[in-house]
Write an enzyme that holds these catalytic residues in place. Structure first.
Site, PDB file in Angstrom:
ATOM      1  N   THR A  11      -2.728  -2.608   8.676  1.00 48.45           N
ATOM      2  CA  THR A  11      -1.301  -2.344   8.877  1.00 48.45           C
ATOM      3  C   THR A  11      -1.075  -0.983   9.543  1.00 48.45           C
ATOM      4  O   THR A  11      -0.399  -0.890  10.570  1.00 48.45           O
ATOM      5  CB  THR A  11      -0.587  -2.371   7.502  1.00 48.45           C
ATOM      6  OG1 THR A  11      -0.899  -3.612   6.884  1.00 48.45           O
ATOM      7  CG2 THR A  11       0.907  -2.233   7.639  1.00 48.45           C
ATOM      8  N   ARG A  44     -13.296  -7.096  11.688  1.00 47.80           N
ATOM      9  CA  ARG A  44     -12.716  -8.348  12.184  1.00 47.80           C
ATOM     10  C   ARG A  44     -12.530  -8.324  13.700  1.00 47.80           C
ATOM     11  O   ARG A  44     -12.528  -7.264  14.317  1.00 47.80           O
ATOM     12  CB  ARG A  44     -11.342  -8.559  11.527  1.00 47.80           C
ATOM     13  CG  ARG A  44     -11.391  -8.630  10.024  1.00 47.80           C
ATOM     14  CD  ARG A  44     -10.044  -8.374   9.395  1.00 47.80           C
ATOM     15  NE  ARG A  44      -9.614  -6.998   9.573  1.00 47.80           N
ATOM     16  CZ  ARG A  44      -8.482  -6.490   9.128  1.00 47.80           C
ATOM     17  NH1 ARG A  44      -7.638  -7.251   8.484  1.00 47.80           N
ATOM     18  NH2 ARG A  44      -8.165  -5.216   9.324  1.00 47.80           N
ATOM     19  N   GLU A 124      -1.030  14.098   7.016  1.00 47.39           N
ATOM     20  CA  GLU A 124       0.410  14.015   6.706  1.00 47.39           C
ATOM     21  C   GLU A 124       0.790  12.664   6.091  1.00 47.39           C
ATOM     22  O   GLU A 124       1.627  12.592   5.189  1.00 47.39           O
ATOM     23  CB  GLU A 124       1.216  14.236   8.002  1.00 47.39           C
ATOM     24  CG  GLU A 124       2.708  14.164   7.842  1.00 47.39           C
ATOM     25  CD  GLU A 124       3.249  15.227   6.882  1.00 47.39           C
ATOM     26  OE1 GLU A 124       3.187  16.404   7.202  1.00 47.39           O
ATOM     27  OE2 GLU A 124       3.744  14.846   5.790  1.00 47.39           O
ATOM     28  N   VAL A 127       0.675  11.134   1.871  1.00 47.44           N
ATOM     29  CA  VAL A 127       1.714  11.201   0.831  1.00 47.44           C
ATOM     30  C   VAL A 127       3.073  10.953   1.487  1.00 47.44           C
ATOM     31  O   VAL A 127       3.407  11.582   2.497  1.00 47.44           O
ATOM     32  CB  VAL A 127       1.747  12.582   0.137  1.00 47.44           C
ATOM     33  CG1 VAL A 127       2.828  12.615  -0.943  1.00 47.44           C
ATOM     34  CG2 VAL A 127       0.397  12.938  -0.450  1.00 47.44           C
ATOM     35  N   GLY A 182       5.877  -9.666  -0.238  1.00 48.96           N
ATOM     36  CA  GLY A 182       4.870  -8.845   0.430  1.00 48.96           C
ATOM     37  C   GLY A 182       4.998  -7.357   0.133  1.00 48.96           C
ATOM     38  O   GLY A 182       4.288  -6.539   0.719  1.00 48.96           O
ATOM     39  N   GLU A 185       1.168  -5.844  -3.898  1.00 54.19           N
ATOM     40  CA  GLU A 185      -0.123  -6.484  -3.627  1.00 54.19           C
ATOM     41  C   GLU A 185      -0.368  -7.596  -4.653  1.00 54.19           C
ATOM     42  O   GLU A 185       0.209  -7.565  -5.741  1.00 54.19           O
ATOM     43  CB  GLU A 185      -1.249  -5.457  -3.795  1.00 54.19           C
ATOM     44  CG  GLU A 185      -1.018  -4.158  -3.082  1.00 54.19           C
ATOM     45  CD  GLU A 185      -1.852  -4.033  -1.830  1.00 54.19           C
ATOM     46  OE1 GLU A 185      -2.726  -4.888  -1.625  1.00 54.19           O
ATOM     47  OE2 GLU A 185      -1.603  -3.092  -1.073  1.00 54.19           O
ATOM     48  N   ASP A 196      -1.571   5.177  -7.737  1.00 58.00           N
ATOM     49  CA  ASP A 196      -1.216   5.598  -6.379  1.00 58.00           C
ATOM     50  C   ASP A 196      -0.372   6.884  -6.437  1.00 58.00           C
ATOM     51  O   ASP A 196      -0.655   7.864  -5.748  1.00 58.00           O
ATOM     52  CB  ASP A 196      -0.434   4.442  -5.716  1.00 58.00           C
ATOM     53  CG  ASP A 196       0.082   4.789  -4.342  1.00 58.00           C
ATOM     54  OD1 ASP A 196      -0.702   4.724  -3.386  1.00 58.00           O
ATOM     55  OD2 ASP A 196       1.274   5.139  -4.226  1.00 58.00           O
ATOM     56  N   LYS A 200      -1.173  10.927  -5.150  1.00 64.64           N
ATOM     57  CA  LYS A 200      -0.229  11.648  -4.280  1.00 64.64           C
ATOM     58  C   LYS A 200       0.234  12.963  -4.921  1.00 64.64           C
ATOM     59  O   LYS A 200       0.303  13.988  -4.249  1.00 64.64           O
ATOM     60  CB  LYS A 200       0.963  10.744  -3.957  1.00 64.64           C
ATOM     61  CG  LYS A 200       0.557   9.578  -3.035  1.00 64.64           C
ATOM     62  CD  LYS A 200       1.645   8.532  -2.954  1.00 64.64           C
ATOM     63  CE  LYS A 200       1.302   7.420  -1.979  1.00 64.64           C
ATOM     64  NZ  LYS A 200       2.223   6.282  -2.084  1.00 64.64           N
TER      65      LYS A 200
HETATM   66  N1  HSE Z   1       1.441   1.038  -2.193  1.00 64.98           N
HETATM   67  C1  HSE Z   1       2.048   2.242  -1.707  1.00 64.98           C
HETATM   68  C2  HSE Z   1       3.538   2.223  -2.065  1.00 64.98           C
HETATM   69  C3  HSE Z   1       1.850   2.353  -0.222  1.00 64.98           C
HETATM   70  O1  HSE Z   1       4.033   1.199  -2.533  1.00 64.98           O
HETATM   71  O2  HSE Z   1       4.207   3.228  -1.917  1.00 64.98           O
HETATM   72  C4  HSE Z   1       2.012   3.737   0.338  1.00 64.98           C
HETATM   73  O3  HSE Z   1       1.071   4.637  -0.155  1.00 64.98           O
END
Ligand code: HSE
Length: 402
Positions: A11, A44, A124, A127, A182, A185, A196, A200
């Site tokens: 992505t 891929r 950059e 985060v 979407g 995940e 996550d 950060k």
């Molecule tokens: N999975 C993260 C979010 C993606 O939902 O913010 C960006 O780091």
């Protein structure tokens, strides 16, 4: 002409290709020369894609190409990303990455390595996606002693909490919807358990204090235990529940944590909805500043990566200093940090609780029956646990009011 190699055409990687192509003319003006993607490494093939002919399955095609002076790492994870990034820097290439796992774990070492090789390691996009926050901490806020950083740093969980709040739905229903759309995940653990956000806030805290904050040291709690009843109480309090990553300096000690918290209407973070992120920073001179925008998504994140690519192109043979030493910053014990707690207990415990905590503030909502809910006085977590040890707690949430 500056030639770029991209590792990882997912992505964000494909977004970097798109941003560099779409804005090529203005980027060339800002960088002082044209910037072109020469090779893309991915396992891929991408038949029919505009980048089809640039694809290689062998990272050495980027590493050994002396014309490629900037490597964009958008693979995610630390293996093999770390080896590829290290090898690129050692080969005299600058690296721009969106990879928060890599930056949180190896950021300080990779900055040092980049300095040694007189190239740049820029991150950059690691985060806040498209929100500028790393560069402001490194440049615009350097006159400050940072007192506090408080952020909604994860779009997926903010989307889930916003929908639970607005539509009165429970966590599982909204998670399923977010997965179908979407946003979340299939395996949502990293987002919903706060991991996550934890990486950060570890990166931001490291930059704010110039030392290594290990994400493993940050107490992390996700949103999986938040219920629609909690949302009703939040509304009764004129507050919303947000997953907050925060660090704070008090009496010379830095505390950090990730947890869902009640945020009152007085704070700008209250109004950050859906997949948006926001980061509030308090400095001792500038006072409050806030950064808001899209914290995830292909083009916003890619835009931040490309801004780093332009910076690297403008700083050939010149290392941009970033103060982040490998020495570890010892965090204060979060169990000793003082705050109020919002607590729900069965209704028949009301008198017992009132006896234990005469100064509590009752929280009422018509929407939830059979419970007694209240806000505690200011307590450390140790004090809180001692106070409620004989009570059956339905849920408890940190109160983060202004
Ligand atoms: N999975 C993260 C979010 C993606 O939902 O913010 C960006 O780091």
């Amino acid at each position: 002409m500056v030639n770029v190699g991209i590792i990882g055409y997912g992505t964000v990687g494909s977004g970097v290709f798109e941003v560099l192509n779409t804005n090529s003319k203005s980027i060339a003006v800002k960088a002082g020369e044209e910037i072109k993607v020469k090779r893309i490494c991915d396992l891929r093939d991408f038949p029919g894609d505009a980048a089809e002919k640039l694809i290689t399955h062998d990272f050495n095609d980027i590493l050994n190409d002396d014309e490629i002076t900037i490597v964009v790492e958008t693979m995610g994870g630390t293996k093999p990303a770390y080896d590829f990034v290290k090898a690129s820097i050692e080969a005299g290439k600058s690296v721009c990455t969106s990879n928060k796992e890599l930056v949180a774990k190896f950021g300080a070492g990779l900055i040092k390595l980049a300095e040694k090789h007189n190239v740049n390691f820029l991150f950059e996009a690691s985060v806040g996606g498209g929100i500028p926050i790393i560069r402001p901490l490194n440049y615009a806020l350097t006159a400050e002693e940072i007192l506090e950083i408080k952020g909604i740093l994860n779009g997926t969980t903010n989307f889930i909490l916003t929908k639970m709040n607005d539509e009165g739905l429970d966590y599982e229903t909204v998670l399923k919807e977010a997965q179908d759309m979407g946003y979340a995940e299939k395996n949502p653990t990293a987002d919903v358990e706060g991991f996550d956000t934890c990486r950060k806030i570890a990166i931001l805290t490291s930059l704010a204090y110039g030392k290594q904050v290990d994400f493993e040291d940050i107490r992390t709690e996700g949103i999986t235990k938040i219920t629609k009843e909690d949302m009703e109480y939040a509304k009764a309090l004129n507050a919303s529940i947000k997953l907050i990553g925060e660090s704070k300096k008090e009496n010379g000690t830095v505390y950090a944590r990730v947890a869902p918290a009640l945020i009152d209407r007085e704070q700008p973070l209250y109004s950050v909805h859906d997949v948006f992120n926001a980061i509030f920073v308090k400095g001792n001179m500038v006072d409050d500043v806030m950064f808001y925008g899209r914290g995830a998504g292909k083009l916003p994140t890619a835009s931040a990566v490309v801004a780093d690519v332009i910076d690297a192109a403008k700083h050939k043979n010149k290392h941009i200093p970033i103060i982040w030493e490998e020495d570890k910053l010892e965090l204060g014990d979060i169990r000793e940090y003082k705050q109020k707690f919002f607590v729900r207990v069965p209704a028949d415990m009301k008198e017992a609780v009132k006896q234990k905590m005469p100064e509590l503030e009752e929280v009422k909502t018509e929407k939830v029956k059979g419970e007694f809910a209240f806000i505690t006085p200011v307590l450390t977590e140790n004090e809180f646990e001692e106070a409620v040890k004989d009570l059956k707690i339905i849920n408890r949430i940190i109160v983060n009011f202004k």
